[in-house]
Design a protein around this motif. Structure first.
Motif, mmCIF file in Angstrom:
data_model
loop_
_atom_site.group_PDB
_atom_site.id
_atom_site.type_symbol
_atom_site.label_atom_id
_atom_site.label_comp_id
_atom_site.label_asym_id
_atom_site.label_seq_id
_atom_site.Cartn_x
_atom_site.Cartn_y
_atom_site.Cartn_z
ATOM 1 N N GLY A 130 3.754 8.147 3.635
ATOM 2 C CA GLY A 130 4.034 7.023 3.098
ATOM 3 C C GLY A 130 5.359 6.966 2.429
ATOM 4 N N PRO A 139 8.834 3.851 6.959
ATOM 5 C CA PRO A 139 8.421 5.109 7.785
ATOM 6 C C PRO A 139 9.732 5.345 8.790
ATOM 7 C CG PRO A 139 7.195 3.220 8.542
ATOM 8 C CD PRO A 139 7.829 2.859 7.199
ATOM 9 N N ALA A 182 1.061 7.342 7.562
ATOM 10 C CA ALA A 182 0.988 6.572 6.454
ATOM 11 C C ALA A 182 -0.271 5.657 6.554
ATOM 12 C CB ALA A 182 2.136 5.968 6.270
ATOM 13 N N LYS A 190 -3.490 7.632 6.179
ATOM 14 C CA LYS A 190 -3.861 7.789 4.750
ATOM 15 C C LYS A 190 -4.496 6.722 4.150
ATOM 16 C CE LYS A 190 -1.635 8.884 0.172
ATOM 17 N NZ LYS A 190 -2.150 7.741 -0.417
#
Length: 407
Positions: free
Chosen positions: A270, A334, A343, A346
């Protein structure tokens, strides 16, 4: 902006290939550092992204204050009942009571319990990875000669003799620690120093958990390269590939475009997550996502992936090749689609872990609660949905790359 590192460190272990196979069930057994549910999330996300074709399940069996001896009582419930095929074991700090019980008696108990644990796992066909404990904030040169390191070293030797795999987490993390101290030493007076620990000097902060995750990943045989591609823009052909397929090469007067479909993807964290790469060398150790474009006329070019700008480079830089795993033109956003996928993954994994935590809490403290069976069934269904969502986010997709001359 391109985040890169010029130093490469040896792996914590030297497995020929990644240890987690299709169909494996992995349990992380440990104390409060494991129970924090941080380093295991990183290992889970790495595996999902890097090996999306493998179905691997992950369970956290960390318990605050636990020891190698105490863990023996939990093996059946936490490991064997879950039908684990792989077990990582990380104890030590509580075994010597944060240094208050650093004596021969407690070391003997640690080593004897380690032997029993490995023996029971062998009986159940579980592949065991014995890890040395995470480092404390003690000065690294002194800690390297301290009781905890020596006890863990003996444990690793015992484990090897019994046929278990071993991961020297401490020494790998200490390399990160020395890097942190080096960077801190160059800061202006009064600047807040970077650390790997919270205030007690024992429990890990997020950077410390990241360092531990990478140490274990390297010990599991995680490869340094994700994939690589070399495109000849002059000839309009693919010169070389590894771990991916490149197709649809199209050359025009302003540059070249092509499609790339990877077998696996790099791990990212991220916005601004790559700042931690200054201390933990993930690009060099785990994230070799390489691209070279040769044969371009002299000049400067934009590199885009999936319509997103990664950066501007000279023809010479593109020809030399670069690691684009965490490359972005805007540190707050990103870079390529793979960066955004990681990201987003996650976030989903974090959500799954929180629900797993509630499930554990329910099992421990809400067994007599009315409707608890219904709660359990709904939780299980939600977790299955999140696991499916994780795999969708981690699945590689075909990405269109564009290299265009800029004035």
């Amino acid at each position: 902006m391109l985040f890169a590192l010029c130093f490469v460190w040896a792996a914590a272990s030297a497995l020929a290939e990644f240890a987690l196979k299709d169909g494996d069930t992995v349990v992380f057994l440990g104390d409060s550092i494991t129970a924090a549910r941080r380093y295991d999330r990183i290992i889970e996300n790495y595996t999902l992204l890097r090996f999306p074709q493998r179905t691997v399940k992950f369970f956290n069996a960390g318990r605050g204050g636990d020891t190698m001896t105490g863990a023996l009582e939990r093996l059946q419930r936490e490991v064997f009942d879950r039908k684990a095929t792989v077990l990582t074991v990380a104890f030590g700090v509580n075994d010597i009571g944060w240094g208050m019980k650093a004596d021969a008696e407690h070391k003997a108990a640690y080593l004897e319990s380690l032997r029993k644990l490995i023996g029971r796992c062998k009986e159940h066909g579980v592949r065991v990875f014995i890890c040395s404990a995470a480092i404390t904030s003690e000065e690294p040169d002194r800690a390297e000669k301290g009781f905890l390191q020596q006890m863990c070293d003996e444990g690793l030797e015992v484990a090897k003799g019994l046929g278990a795999e071993t991961i020297d987490v401490q020494r790998w993390m200490r390399k990160v620690q020395r890097r942190v101290l080096e960077v801190n030493g160059k800061q202006k007076e009064g600047a807040k120093p970077t650390t790997l620990h919270v205030e007690d000097g024992v429990h890990l902060n997020d950077l410390g958990q990241l360092a531990m995750a990478v140490a274990i990943l390297k010990g599991l045989g995680a490869p340094a390269e994700v994939s690589s591609a070399v495109v000849d823009a002059k000839e309009g052909k693919v010169e070389a590939v590894s771990g991916c397929v490149v197709s649809g090469v199209k050359v025009d007067k302003d540059g070249v475009a092509f499609d790339r479909l990877d077998e696996g993807l790099p791990i990212n964290f991220g916005a601004l997550g790559a700042l931690n790469f200054l201390f933990v060398p993930i690009p060099a150790e785990l994230n070799g996502y390489m691209l070279a474009v040769k044969g371009l006329a002299a000049g400067k070019y934009e590199l885009r992936a999936g319509g997103r700008l990664l950066g501007k480079f000279t023809a010479g830089q593109l020809a030399a090749g670069m690691n684009i795993s965490s490359m972005t033109a805007n540190g707050w956003e990103p870079g390529g689609p793979w960066d955004a996928q990681a990201a987003a993954l996650k976030m989903v994994t974090d959500a799954r872990m929180e629900i797993v935590g509630s499930e554990t809490y329910q099992e421990m403290f809400l067994k007599e609660q009315p409707g608890v069976e219904e709660l359990g069934a709904e939780t299980k269904k939600m977790l299955e949905g999140l696991e499916a969502l994780q795999r969708k986010y981690a699945a590689p997709v075909k990405v269109r790359f564009e290299v265009r001359r800029v004035e």
